[in-house]
Design an enzyme around this catalytic site. Structure first.
Site, PDB file in Angstrom:
ATOM      1  N   ARG A  92       0.813  -1.217   0.000  1.00  0.00           N
ATOM      2  CA  ARG A  92       0.000   0.000   0.000  1.00  0.00           C
ATOM      3  C   ARG A  92       0.850   1.272   0.000  1.00  0.00           C
ATOM      4  NH1 ARG A  92      -5.397  -0.729   0.810  1.00  0.00           N
ATOM      5  NH2 ARG A  92      -6.079  -2.741   1.634  1.00  0.00           N
ATOM      6  N   ARG A 175     -12.475   9.032  -0.654  1.00  0.00           N
ATOM      7  CA  ARG A 175     -11.820   7.733  -0.796  1.00  0.00           C
ATOM      8  C   ARG A 175     -10.913   7.720  -2.025  1.00  0.00           C
ATOM      9  NH1 ARG A 175     -16.498   3.535  -1.041  1.00  0.00           N
ATOM     10  NH2 ARG A 175     -14.799   2.016  -1.261  1.00  0.00           N
TER      11      ARG A 175
END
Length: 218
Positions: A92, A175
Site C-alpha cells: 500500500r 476515498r
C-alpha cells in the site's frame, strides 16, 4: 502455462475484485488479499498472526513490520510456490513495496506484472453512489448498470435495498483522493521497472478481462 506471480491494483469501484476472480479462475493462481492473510494467520496461530492479534485486540493499527511478516509467511507456502499468486491489497506504500522486493528475493520469486485497472474518477463516483445493497442477503445492484426488477426490492430474496453510508458522493470523492495520493508513487515505482500493466476499466467486464489476458499472455 507458466506460473504467474501478480499484483492487483485499482481504485474503489473499478471492478478490481471481479477481475481478480477472473484471473484466479483462468490462471489457477492463489488469490491473496490482506484481509484473508490476517484471518488465516490468526486462525492458524502463526507467530505473526499472534503478534497481529495483540495489536488488534488493543484497537491499534498493525504496524508494517507485522504485515510484512504475515505476507512473507503466506507467500512461502507451497500453494504459492506451485500455483503462483495474485496479491491484492499489498503493498500500500513504497516502504511495503521495498519490503515485498526483499521477500520475493528471499523466496527466489520474480513478479510478472502489476495489473492496474483504471477508471476516471467521475465514472467511479457514479458507480459507487449508484450501488444498492440488499439489507437481507447482501446482494448488490446498481440503479443504472444492474437494476433490480422492482425498484428498491431484491430480486433474490425480496429484501429491502439500501444505500451504504459510505456510498455518498462526498465519501466517494474522499476515498478516491486518498487512494490516488497513496497509490500514485506505487504506480510510478512499478512503471519504472517495466512491470505496470494499465487496463482501461471503463469497458464491459468481458472486454476488460480480454485486455488483461492479452497483456499477461499464456
Amino acid at each position: 502455462m507458466k506460473t504467474k506471480r501478480l499484483l492487483s491494483m485499482g481504485p474503489p469501484g473499478a471492478g478490481k475484485g471481479t477481475q481478480a476472480a477472473n484471473i484466479v479462475e483462468a490462471y489457477g493462481v492463489c488469490h491473496i488479499s490482506t484481509g484473508d492473510m490476517f484471518r488465516s494467520a490468526i486462525k492458524n496461530g502463526t507467530a505473526m498472526g499472534k503478534l497481529a492479534q495483540s495489536y488488534m485486540e488493543k484497537g491499534e493499527l498493525v504496524p508494517d513490520s507485522v504485515t510484512v511478516g504475515i505476507v512473507k509467511e503466506r507467500l512461502a507456502l507451497d500453494d504459492c510456490k506451485n500455483q503462483g499468486f495474485l496479491l491484492d491489497g499489498f503493498p500500500r506504500n513504497l516502504d511495503q513495496a521495498h519490503a515485498l522486493d526483499t521477500i520475493l528475493a528471499e523466496l527466489n520469486y520474480n513478479l510478472d506484472a502489476v495489473i492496474d485497472v483504471s477508471v476516471e474518477n467521475e465514472i467511479l463516483i457514479n458507480r459507487i453512489i449508484g450501488r444498492r445493497i440488499c439489507r437481507n442477503c447482501g446482494a448488490t445492484y446498481h440503479i443504472e448498470f444492474n437494476k433490480p426488477k422492482t425498484e428498491g426490492v431484491c430480486d433474490s430474496c425480496g429484501g429491502e435495498l439500501y444505500v451504504r453510508k459510505d456510498d455518498t458522493r462526498e465519501t466517494a470523492e474522499n476515498r478516491l483522493s486518498v487512494y490516488s495520493s497513496q497509490t500514485q508513487p506505487l504506480l510510478d515505482f512499478y512503471k519504472g521497472r517495466g512491470l505496470l500493466v494499465s487496463i482501461n476499466g471503463d469497458q464491459a467486464v468481458e472486454k476488460v478481462f480480454a485486455d488483461i489476458k492479452n497483456q499477461l499472455g499464456e
